[in-house]
Each structure stands twice: as C-alpha cells, then as structure tokens.
Write a protein that holds these residues in place. Structure first.
Motif, PDB file in Angstrom:
ATOM      1  N   GLU A   1      -6.610  -2.659  11.930  1.00  0.00           N
ATOM      2  CA  GLU A   1      -5.214  -2.325  12.234  1.00  0.00           C
ATOM      3  C   GLU A   1      -4.736  -3.387  13.207  1.00  0.00           C
ATOM      4  O   GLU A   1      -5.379  -3.599  14.239  1.00  0.00           O
ATOM      5  CB  GLU A   1      -5.136  -1.003  13.008  1.00  0.00           C
TER       6      GLU A   1
ATOM      7  N   GLN B   1      -5.992  -5.125   6.110  1.00  0.00           N
ATOM      8  CA  GLN B   1      -5.285  -3.972   6.679  1.00  0.00           C
ATOM      9  C   GLN B   1      -5.098  -2.889   5.622  1.00  0.00           C
ATOM     10  O   GLN B   1      -5.293  -1.708   5.894  1.00  0.00           O
ATOM     11  CB  GLN B   1      -3.926  -4.407   7.237  1.00  0.00           C
ATOM     12  N   ASP B   2      -4.733  -3.297   4.403  1.00  0.00           N
ATOM     13  CA  ASP B   2      -4.552  -2.329   3.313  1.00  0.00           C
ATOM     14  C   ASP B   2      -5.844  -1.569   3.044  1.00  0.00           C
ATOM     15  O   ASP B   2      -5.822  -0.388   2.708  1.00  0.00           O
ATOM     16  CB  ASP B   2      -4.100  -3.031   2.024  1.00  0.00           C
ATOM     17  N   LYS B   3      -6.970  -2.273   3.170  1.00  0.00           N
ATOM     18  CA  LYS B   3      -8.274  -1.645   2.910  1.00  0.00           C
ATOM     19  C   LYS B   3      -8.747  -0.818   4.105  1.00  0.00           C
ATOM     20  O   LYS B   3      -9.841  -0.251   4.077  1.00  0.00           O
ATOM     21  CB  LYS B   3      -9.332  -2.725   2.621  1.00  0.00           C
ATOM     22  N   GLY B   4      -7.966  -0.817   5.180  1.00  0.00           N
ATOM     23  CA  GLY B   4      -8.334  -0.020   6.347  1.00  0.00           C
ATOM     24  C   GLY B   4      -9.442  -0.641   7.182  1.00  0.00           C
ATOM     25  O   GLY B   4     -10.056   0.035   8.004  1.00  0.00           O
ATOM     26  N   LYS B   5      -9.688  -1.944   7.011  1.00  0.00           N
ATOM     27  CA  LYS B   5     -10.755  -2.604   7.778  1.00  0.00           C
ATOM     28  C   LYS B   5     -10.260  -2.971   9.180  1.00  0.00           C
ATOM     29  O   LYS B   5     -11.054  -3.138  10.096  1.00  0.00           O
ATOM     30  CB  LYS B   5     -11.226  -3.886   7.079  1.00  0.00           C
TER      31      LYS B   5
ATOM     32  N   GLU C   1       0.908 -10.552   7.233  1.00  0.00           N
ATOM     33  CA  GLU C   1       1.467  -9.916   6.034  1.00  0.00           C
ATOM     34  C   GLU C   1       1.078 -10.710   4.797  1.00  0.00           C
ATOM     35  O   GLU C   1       1.723 -10.617   3.755  1.00  0.00           O
ATOM     36  CB  GLU C   1       2.993  -9.837   6.150  1.00  0.00           C
ATOM     37  N   THR C   2       0.070 -11.525   4.905  1.00  0.00           N
ATOM     38  CA  THR C   2      -0.272 -12.458   3.847  1.00  0.00           C
ATOM     39  C   THR C   2      -1.743 -12.392   3.509  1.00  0.00           C
ATOM     40  O   THR C   2      -2.583 -12.261   4.394  1.00  0.00           O
ATOM     41  CB  THR C   2       0.065 -13.900   4.307  1.00  0.00           C
TER      42      THR C   2
ATOM     43  N   GLN D   1      -3.572  -9.290   5.122  1.00  0.00           N
ATOM     44  CA  GLN D   1      -2.873  -8.092   4.664  1.00  0.00           C
ATOM     45  C   GLN D   1      -3.837  -7.178   3.909  1.00  0.00           C
ATOM     46  O   GLN D   1      -3.837  -5.963   4.098  1.00  0.00           O
ATOM     47  CB  GLN D   1      -1.686  -8.471   3.759  1.00  0.00           C
ATOM     48  N   ARG D   2      -4.673  -7.798   3.077  1.00  0.00           N
ATOM     49  CA  ARG D   2      -5.627  -7.019   2.285  1.00  0.00           C
ATOM     50  C   ARG D   2      -6.592  -6.262   3.204  1.00  0.00           C
ATOM     51  O   ARG D   2      -6.927  -5.109   2.964  1.00  0.00           O
ATOM     52  CB  ARG D   2      -6.389  -7.943   1.326  1.00  0.00           C
TER      53      ARG D   2
END
Ligand code: ADE
Length: 225
Positions: A32, A26-30, A18-19, A23-24
């Motif tokens: 899961e 995962q947010d960018k969809g690279k 989550e850090t 986290q980035r």
C-alpha cells in the motif's frame, strides 16, 4: 508492506505508482503506498511548511511542526520500522539497502525540499537518511520513487518468473550478463552461438563468465571484497 510518503509535491509522485509493476503490486495487495501532502499540515492561510534559516543565508528550511504532527499521527496508528529522509547528504542507496528495507512492514519516506528540514526533525524522528547518488535533485520525491521501486519489486509475488529479481545486476554482487532475443541473426548481427546451442549447463557457465568479465571491466570496485 505499507509505505507512507510525505511530500510538498504530491503531483510528482502520482504516476510512478500508477504504472506497470508498481500499480500491479498494489492491485495484488503486496504493498500500500500512501502519499501525504505536507501542506495540509502547514501553518496559516498559506499553509506554510517552510521558513527562513536562523543565522541567515539563502534558501528556506522545512519547519518542524507540520512534519512532527503528521509523523506522530502516523506513528499513533501503527509501528514504523524505518522513517527515511531523502537528502543528498545521506547514505548512498544500494541493492543491499533495498534488500533489507524490503523485509520491513511499515516505512515512512519524508521527501526533503528547499534547503532541507530543520535538523531537529532529523535528530528526533528520522531513522535512515538516504541519497540516491552524488548529485542534487530539486527535491526528494524522485529519490523516494526510486527507493520505493527498488524495494517493492523485491516483495514476494510482485515479479513473475521472467523478471525474477534473483538474476538482477548487483543481486549476486555482479553486473548482469548480456541478453539477446530473436531473431538469432539480425541483418548479419549474430547472437553468440552458445545461446542457441541448447546446452543449458554451458549457457549458465557462459553467463557467469560474462557477468564476471563485465563487472571487471565496468565496475571493478564491486569485486574488491
Ligand atoms: N534530494 C536532493 N537530491 C537528492 C539525492 N541525490 N538523493 C536523495 N534526495 C535528494
């Protein structure tokens, strides 16, 4: 990429993912990352996932059933390229392993605990047994986080140019050269002149020399072959 991590201590794996870069990514969809609490597959009222070792001796052993059930469930949903078990008696993780795992699509990481898992799990479903070094952790979770971090930062589009993985230590078999930032003179502690010379070719050469020198003095084993 998708990484499924199986653990009896899911709390331990929250914050690393989550850090920052993880986290980035995962947010960018690279990537899961799915954390599975093995205890949800445990037996009985106490959701037991371990038992005494046959033959006696101290320490509990992680039982077959919860692990087989969960991994078979995951395998029925998608094909996995590697099913990794984190254990001190595995193969030592290095940049080469990170590179090759970063090319995979779906990974499972099973975190070892207690005295480890029943050998039948290892024999039947584990494809890679990995240690992160010659020391014993209280569980495989931190090892799983280390392995995942090293893999995820290599995925295309996760790092930006400034943090490019290509110039990392180990990536070319050498340690990275020293780095400096402003100011060029900090209370009399000066940056090597070459770095402020503007001569990019000379700087590249200097960095290469420094990398070789550093590797020779700190990690001569890396230069053996
Ligand atoms: N579990 C306990 N110690 C470990 C280590 N060094 N590497 C991977 N998993 C572990």
């Amino acid at each position: 990429m998708r990484i499924d991590i199986i653990t009896v201590l899911p709390e331990l794996l929250g914050s690393p993912f989550e850090t920052s870069i993880l986290q980035r990514a995962q947010d960018k969809g690279k990537v899961e990352v799915h954390i599975h609490d093995l205890r949800n597959y445990g037996k009985g009222k106490h959701k037991q996932v371990d038992d005494y070792a046959f033959g006696g001796g101290a320490g509990m052993v992680m039982t077959c059933e919860p692990i087989f059930t969960l991994i078979n469930e995951l395998k029925s949903e998608r094909a996995y390229d590697a099913i990794i078990y984190t254990t001190p008696d595995g193969k030592t993780f290095d940049q080469g392993m990170a590179n090759s795992l970063s090319l995979k699509e779906n990974l499972i990481i099973l975190c070892g605990h207690y005295k480890g898992v029943d050998q039948r799990v290892r024999d039947a479903i584990i494809t890679h047994e990995i240690t992160i070094g010659d020391y014993v952790l209280s569980g495989g979770e931190l090892a799983a986080a280390v392995i995942s971090d090293a893999i995820i930062r290599l995925l295309p589009g996760v790092l930006n140019d400034e943090t490019s993985a290509l110039t990392d230590s180990f990536q070319d078999g050498l340690l990275a050269p020293p780095v400096y930032t402003r100011p060029a003179d900090y209370e009399g502690l000066k940056v090597p002149d070459i770095l402020t010379s503007g001569n990019l070719k000379a700087i590249d050469l200097w960095r290469e020399e420094q990398a070789i020198e550093r590797t020779q003095s700190r990690r001569p084993d890396l230069l053996k072959d």
